[in-house]
Design a protein around this motif. Structure first.
Motif, PDB file in Angstrom:
ATOM      1  N   THR A 143      12.089   2.471  -2.891  1.00 24.63           N
ATOM      2  CA  THR A 143      13.105   1.613  -2.468  1.00 24.63           C
ATOM      3  C   THR A 143      13.111   1.090  -1.368  1.00 24.63           C
ATOM      4  O   THR A 143      12.654   1.451  -0.538  1.00 24.63           O
ATOM      5  CB  THR A 143      14.575   2.451  -2.685  1.00 24.63           C
ATOM      6  N   PRO A 144      13.688  -0.139  -1.256  1.00 26.71           N
ATOM      7  CA  PRO A 144      13.785  -0.813   0.145  1.00 26.71           C
ATOM      8  C   PRO A 144      14.273  -0.042   1.316  1.00 26.71           C
ATOM      9  O   PRO A 144      14.094   0.165   2.410  1.00 26.71           O
ATOM     10  CB  PRO A 144      14.617  -2.086  -0.222  1.00 26.71           C
ATOM     11  N   GLU A 145      15.375   1.014   0.888  1.00 24.30           N
ATOM     12  CA  GLU A 145      15.854   1.761   1.732  1.00 24.30           C
ATOM     13  C   GLU A 145      15.032   2.735   2.231  1.00 24.30           C
ATOM     14  O   GLU A 145      14.963   3.342   3.488  1.00 24.30           O
ATOM     15  CB  GLU A 145      17.266   2.594   1.265  1.00 24.30           C
ATOM     16  N   LEU A 146      14.239   3.477   1.426  1.00 26.80           N
ATOM     17  CA  LEU A 146      13.376   4.655   1.502  1.00 26.80           C
ATOM     18  C   LEU A 146      12.208   3.993   2.404  1.00 26.80           C
ATOM     19  O   LEU A 146      11.881   4.703   3.325  1.00 26.80           O
ATOM     20  CB  LEU A 146      12.765   5.114   0.162  1.00 26.80           C
ATOM     21  N   LEU A 147      11.723   2.654   2.113  1.00 25.73           N
ATOM     22  CA  LEU A 147      10.573   1.977   2.903  1.00 25.73           C
ATOM     23  C   LEU A 147      11.083   1.802   4.304  1.00 25.73           C
ATOM     24  O   LEU A 147      10.288   1.950   5.612  1.00 25.73           O
ATOM     25  CB  LEU A 147      10.348   0.873   2.325  1.00 25.73           C
ATOM     26  N   LEU A 207       0.935  -1.141  -0.037  1.00 23.66           N
ATOM     27  CA  LEU A 207       0.135  -0.022   0.011  1.00 23.66           C
ATOM     28  C   LEU A 207       0.947   1.235  -0.025  1.00 23.66           C
ATOM     29  O   LEU A 207       0.581   2.041  -0.861  1.00 23.66           O
ATOM     30  CB  LEU A 207      -0.754  -0.074   1.290  1.00 23.66           C
ATOM     31  N   VAL A 208       1.657   1.396   0.698  1.00 23.44           N
ATOM     32  CA  VAL A 208       2.604   2.349   0.877  1.00 23.44           C
ATOM     33  C   VAL A 208       3.501   2.683  -0.390  1.00 23.44           C
ATOM     34  O   VAL A 208       3.701   3.777  -0.980  1.00 23.44           O
ATOM     35  CB  VAL A 208       3.761   2.423   2.097  1.00 23.44           C
ATOM     36  N   THR A 209       3.915   1.567  -1.035  1.00 22.56           N
ATOM     37  CA  THR A 209       4.707   1.693  -2.317  1.00 22.56           C
ATOM     38  C   THR A 209       3.736   2.173  -3.316  1.00 22.56           C
ATOM     39  O   THR A 209       4.030   3.064  -4.129  1.00 22.56           O
ATOM     40  CB  THR A 209       4.980   0.168  -2.735  1.00 22.56           C
ATOM     41  N   THR A 210       2.410   1.995  -3.167  1.00 20.87           N
ATOM     42  CA  THR A 210       1.489   2.172  -4.338  1.00 20.87           C
ATOM     43  C   THR A 210       1.087   3.832  -4.074  1.00 20.87           C
ATOM     44  O   THR A 210       1.145   4.609  -5.003  1.00 20.87           O
ATOM     45  CB  THR A 210       0.292   1.638  -4.180  1.00 20.87           C
TER      46      THR A 210
END
Length: 260
Positions: free
Chosen positions: A150-154, A137-140
């Motif tokens: 990106t994995p680092e940003l998440l 959801l956050v990626t969307t």
């Protein structure tokens, strides 16, 4: 239960002063004046409108994905529950953003906090349920804001959101309590139905056992009567007589015994 609890403010301000165009409100740490421009806190002006979070909740509940996407493209601040529409952008409230965080990290943290509060309040939304417990959801939403997740940003966004305040899911609220109570009632009804079915099955089995017991007693009585019947005695006698190999010798022995 009508889904309107989210419209109730989590806190309240006491408004003091005479009636007029300007009112003064006091909180524990701030003095706010309400004017035509909004609430003023020192040199900061907070628009007297609903927050970005509230508007996004409404769009999600209405399953207005295009409207949500258009609104998410404008989001630029932290957190969404203290971010207010102003002209073509947004005005920040009294919340201080974490220091040293980039714009992308703050927006990622805002979306994580938004997801936590959306899920904790059991709000309706148009996205598949399997996306709720992951970062999908956050990626969307980050994609709607024009940011690549990106994995680092998440990971950084999750860290900032957790550091800002405990996840809303850990804070008990009335909406959660009502939803849990509804689930408990459904569970109680299901268990009551299972108990009723088991009790009925046990009654049927108990009745079946009683019927079999009565049948066994009847068979025992019939067997007892048959054993004591003349027919069975005659049959036993005939069976014993049939085993005699020398009838004449047996007859002489019987006569001799009778004479004795």
């Amino acid at each position: 239960r009508a889904g309107l609890l989210g419209a109730v403010a989590p806190g309240w301000l006491a408004v003091l002063g005479p009636a007029g165009a300007t009112h003064t409100a006091y909180t524990a740490t701030h003095s706010l004046d309400l004017t035509d421009a909004g609430w003023t806190v020192g040199d900061r002006v907070v628009p007297d409108t609903v927050s970005a979070e509230t508007e996004l909740f409404r769009l999600a509940a209405a399953e207005d994905v295009p409207g949500f996407r258009a609104y998410a493209a404008r989001v630029d601040g932290f957190p969404l529950d203290d971010l207010y529409p102003a002209a073509d952008g947004f005005a920040r409230g009294l919340t201080e953003a974490p220091e040293g965080a980039s714009r992308e990290e703050l927006i990622a943290a805002s979306w994580f906090r938004f997801r936590d509060r959306l899920v904790a309040a059991h709000r309706r939304h148009p996205w598949p349920p399997w996306m709720v417990d992951s970062d999908d959801l956050v990626t969307t939403w980050l994609g709607m804001s024009g940011i690549e997740a990106t994995p680092e940003l998440l990971a950084r966004g999750r860290e900032l959101a957790d550091g800002f305040a405990p996840p809303a899911a850990e804070v008990p609220d009335v909406a959660t309590a009502l939803a849990d109570a509804d689930e408990d009632q459904k569970r109680i009804k299901e268990l009551a139905g299972k108990v009723f079915g088991l009790e009925r099955t046990l009654r049927f089995r108990d009745q079946s056992l009683k019927t079999r017991e009565a049948q066994l007693r009847k068979l025992r009585d019939e067997l007892r009567q048959y054993r004591n019947s003349p027919v069975l005695k005659l049959h036993d006698t005939a069976r014993k007589v049939a085993k005699i190999r020398h009838p004449k010798q047996f007859a002489r022995a019987v006569k001799k015994k009778l004479k004795g």
